[in-house]
Motif scaffolding. Structure first.
Motif, PDB file in Angstrom:
ATOM      1  N   HIS A   1      23.937   3.072 -14.773  1.00  0.00           N
ATOM      2  CA  HIS A   1      22.992   2.029 -15.181  1.00  0.00           C
ATOM      3  C   HIS A   1      21.649   2.592 -15.666  1.00  0.00           C
ATOM      4  O   HIS A   1      20.650   1.872 -15.682  1.00  0.00           O
ATOM      5  N   SER A   2      21.626   3.851 -16.075  1.00  0.00           N
ATOM      6  CA  SER A   2      20.375   4.427 -16.573  1.00  0.00           C
ATOM      7  C   SER A   2      20.238   4.286 -18.084  1.00  0.00           C
ATOM      8  O   SER A   2      19.188   4.601 -18.645  1.00  0.00           O
ATOM      9  N   ILE A   3      21.287   3.814 -18.754  1.00  0.00           N
ATOM     10  CA  ILE A   3      21.260   3.585 -20.196  1.00  0.00           C
ATOM     11  C   ILE A   3      21.803   2.191 -20.476  1.00  0.00           C
ATOM     12  O   ILE A   3      22.830   1.791 -19.921  1.00  0.00           O
ATOM     13  N   ASP A   4      21.100   1.454 -21.327  1.00  0.00           N
ATOM     14  CA  ASP A   4      21.606   0.173 -21.808  1.00  0.00           C
ATOM     15  C   ASP A   4      22.651   0.463 -22.880  1.00  0.00           C
ATOM     16  O   ASP A   4      22.350   1.084 -23.900  1.00  0.00           O
TER      17      ASP A   4
ATOM     18  N   SER B   1      28.299   2.253 -16.048  1.00  0.00           N
ATOM     19  CA  SER B   1      28.189   1.940 -14.623  1.00  0.00           C
ATOM     20  C   SER B   1      28.707   3.086 -13.759  1.00  0.00           C
ATOM     21  O   SER B   1      28.745   2.968 -12.537  1.00  0.00           O
ATOM     22  N   HIS B   2      29.085   4.184 -14.401  1.00  0.00           N
ATOM     23  CA  HIS B   2      29.570   5.370 -13.697  1.00  0.00           C
ATOM     24  C   HIS B   2      28.676   6.563 -14.017  1.00  0.00           C
ATOM     25  O   HIS B   2      28.121   6.648 -15.121  1.00  0.00           O
ATOM     26  N   PRO B   3      28.534   7.502 -13.083  1.00  0.00           N
ATOM     27  CA  PRO B   3      27.855   8.750 -13.441  1.00  0.00           C
ATOM     28  C   PRO B   3      28.688   9.520 -14.461  1.00  0.00           C
ATOM     29  O   PRO B   3      29.920   9.557 -14.364  1.00  0.00           O
ATOM     30  N   ILE B   4      28.025  10.087 -15.449  1.00  0.00           N
ATOM     31  CA  ILE B   4      28.698  10.846 -16.502  1.00  0.00           C
ATOM     32  C   ILE B   4      28.256  12.298 -16.380  1.00  0.00           C
ATOM     33  O   ILE B   4      27.055  12.588 -16.344  1.00  0.00           O
ATOM     34  N   VAL B   5      29.218  13.206 -16.312  1.00  0.00           N
ATOM     35  CA  VAL B   5      28.943  14.616 -16.031  1.00  0.00           C
ATOM     36  C   VAL B   5      29.359  15.469 -17.222  1.00  0.00           C
ATOM     37  O   VAL B   5      30.505  15.382 -17.685  1.00  0.00           O
ATOM     38  N   ILE B   6      28.425  16.283 -17.718  1.00  0.00           N
ATOM     39  CA  ILE B   6      28.713  17.225 -18.803  1.00  0.00           C
ATOM     40  C   ILE B   6      28.198  18.596 -18.395  1.00  0.00           C
ATOM     41  O   ILE B   6      27.008  18.747 -18.094  1.00  0.00           O
ATOM     42  N   ASP B   7      29.073  19.571 -18.355  1.00  0.00           N
ATOM     43  CA  ASP B   7      28.695  20.955 -18.068  1.00  0.00           C
ATOM     44  C   ASP B   7      28.886  21.752 -19.353  1.00  0.00           C
ATOM     45  O   ASP B   7      30.007  22.097 -19.735  1.00  0.00           O
ATOM     46  N   ALA B   8      27.776  22.007 -20.050  1.00  0.00           N
ATOM     47  CA  ALA B   8      27.848  22.678 -21.349  1.00  0.00           C
ATOM     48  C   ALA B   8      27.086  24.008 -21.296  1.00  0.00           C
ATOM     49  O   ALA B   8      25.986  24.067 -20.745  1.00  0.00           O
ATOM     50  N   PRO B   9      27.667  25.070 -21.823  1.00  0.00           N
ATOM     51  CA  PRO B   9      28.881  25.087 -22.641  1.00  0.00           C
ATOM     52  C   PRO B   9      30.166  25.440 -21.893  1.00  0.00           C
ATOM     53  O   PRO B   9      31.205  25.605 -22.532  1.00  0.00           O
ATOM     54  N   ARG B  10      30.122  25.565 -20.572  1.00  0.00           N
ATOM     55  CA  ARG B  10      31.311  26.054 -19.874  1.00  0.00           C
ATOM     56  C   ARG B  10      32.500  25.107 -20.040  1.00  0.00           C
ATOM     57  O   ARG B  10      33.593  25.537 -20.406  1.00  0.00           O
ATOM     58  N   PHE B  11      32.292  23.825 -19.759  1.00  0.00           N
ATOM     59  CA  PHE B  11      33.405  22.878 -19.831  1.00  0.00           C
ATOM     60  C   PHE B  11      33.293  21.942 -21.037  1.00  0.00           C
ATOM     61  O   PHE B  11      34.178  21.123 -21.267  1.00  0.00           O
ATOM     62  N   TYR B  12      32.185  22.045 -21.767  1.00  0.00           N
ATOM     63  CA  TYR B  12      31.981  21.244 -22.983  1.00  0.00           C
ATOM     64  C   TYR B  12      31.421  22.206 -24.022  1.00  0.00           C
ATOM     65  O   TYR B  12      30.211  22.336 -24.187  1.00  0.00           O
ATOM     66  N   ASN B  13      32.317  22.885 -24.714  1.00  0.00           N
ATOM     67  CA  ASN B  13      31.914  23.990 -25.578  1.00  0.00           C
ATOM     68  C   ASN B  13      31.664  23.522 -27.009  1.00  0.00           C
ATOM     69  O   ASN B  13      32.316  23.974 -27.953  1.00  0.00           O
ATOM     70  N   ARG B  14      30.757  22.589 -27.150  1.00  0.00           N
ATOM     71  CA  ARG B  14      30.305  22.119 -28.449  1.00  0.00           C
ATOM     72  C   ARG B  14      28.803  21.855 -28.354  1.00  0.00           C
ATOM     73  O   ARG B  14      28.262  21.685 -27.259  1.00  0.00           O
ATOM     74  N   ILE B  15      28.136  21.815 -29.501  1.00  0.00           N
ATOM     75  CA  ILE B  15      26.718  21.475 -29.503  1.00  0.00           C
ATOM     76  C   ILE B  15      26.558  20.038 -29.018  1.00  0.00           C
ATOM     77  O   ILE B  15      27.243  19.132 -29.491  1.00  0.00           O
TER      78      ILE B  15
END
Length: 314
Positions: free
Chosen positions: A174-177, A139-153
């Motif tokens: 709400h874009s994923i069940d 129910s929240h927006p989820i933010v991933i900035d890869a690879p700068r702040f999420y340095n994994r595949i």
């Protein structure tokens, strides 16, 4: 007269200082925003702009890796200053989807001890803020900035549909069940929870991910890599392993274990890149371990493996 000269001197000094500052701006541009680089600032501004334009509030920012270990609190603060309440999670994206405490399941937290306080604080705040029901995450927006702040595949395949730029992924609320996510792919070169024995990574053209996990050693040694995955208790699963099938040449068969119980041994047969498929026994819901390694330490062993994929059976 003397006062006029002093005023003129001060005015000239000020003008020279301003001119030097303007001319030298590229040299210290990274310091215009304290503690972060200009590239970090640009990425943060892009995140803020999208969240603001799309009226997305209370985002969950996902961090992982060495750089995020040091800078995640600062980055989160910058975003929060612009958009208000901001949550964070340090660890693999899949585990956020199940609201798993990241400390026991993410190897980076053990390797980089400075990340442990961040991970614990982030998870405690997130649990208090949205509750422990995993469906609340969506129910929240989820933010991933890869690879700068999420340095994994980013091995979670569903994430690609939410790519908004070369490096930025934002999953709208709400874009994923939450109950629909049950297929998980693990990049063997980066998603391991633990690993022992000699190993390295290689960029093979046959591999799906940028790097495979590789090893090659003589008899008398052991190798194993363990991966953790969260499974639903009301489903049966199949495990697929994408690897290079080498010339036998007296190599040890590959062993695959689930929670310490041997599932399969595979002897090489010079087949090239293949996908091994094995039916997993019924297991209870929760966190489980898949281990791959040599099944016979008395002979040499070679391995190039790209990914593990866990899929519910219909």
């Amino acid at each position: 007269m003397w006062n006029d000269r002093k005023i003129l001197f001060v005015a000239v000094a000020v003008l020279l200082t301003i001119g030097y500052a303007i001319e030298s701006q590229p040299l210290y541009q990274q310091y215009l925003s304290p503690y972060i680089s200009a590239d970090d600032y640009n990425d943060i501004q892009q995140i803020v702009n999208i969240l603001t334009q799309d009226h997305l509030s209370q985002p969950i920012m996902v961090f992982y890796g060495e750089y995020a270990t040091l800078y995640s609190p600062i980055i989160r603060s910058y975003v929060g200053k612009s958009v208000g309440q901001t949550y964070a999670y340090y660890g693999k994206l899949q585990f956020l989807m199940y609201m798993v405490d990241p400390a026991p399941v993410n190897p980076a937290i053990g390797l980089y001890s400075i990340s442990a306080p961040h991970a614990e604080q982030f998870f405690e705040e997130l649990s208090k803020g949205i509750g422990t029901d995993r469906c609340n995450v969506f129910s929240h927006p989820i933010v991933i900035d890869a690879p700068r702040f999420y340095n994994r595949i980013l091995s979670e395949q569903f994430i690609q549909q939410f790519r908004v730029s070369n490096t930025l992924y934002i999953i709208p609320p709400h874009s994923i069940d939450c109950n629909s996510l049950s297929t998980w792919t693990l990049a063997t070169s980066s998603d391991f929870a633990s690993i022992s024995g000699p190993w390295w990574t290689t960029n093979f053209t046959w591999a799906k991910f940028p790097a495979s996990l590789d090893t090659n050693f003589p008899a008398g040694k052991n190798f194993n890599a363990t991966y953790k995955v969260f499974l639903d208790g009301n489903k049966n699963y199949a495990l697929s392993v994408h690897l290079m099938d080498y010339n036998p040449s007296n190599y040890s068969p590959l062993g695959i274990w689930l929670d310490g119980t041997l599932l399969l041994t595979h002897s090489y047969n010079t087949l090239g890149p293949i996908v091994l498929n094995v039916t997993m026994p019924s297991v209870g819901g929760g966190l489980h371990q898949i281990t791959i390694g040599n099944s016979d330490p008395t002979v040499p062993f070679i391995l190039s493996v790209d990914y593990l994929k866990v899929t519910p059976q219909t």
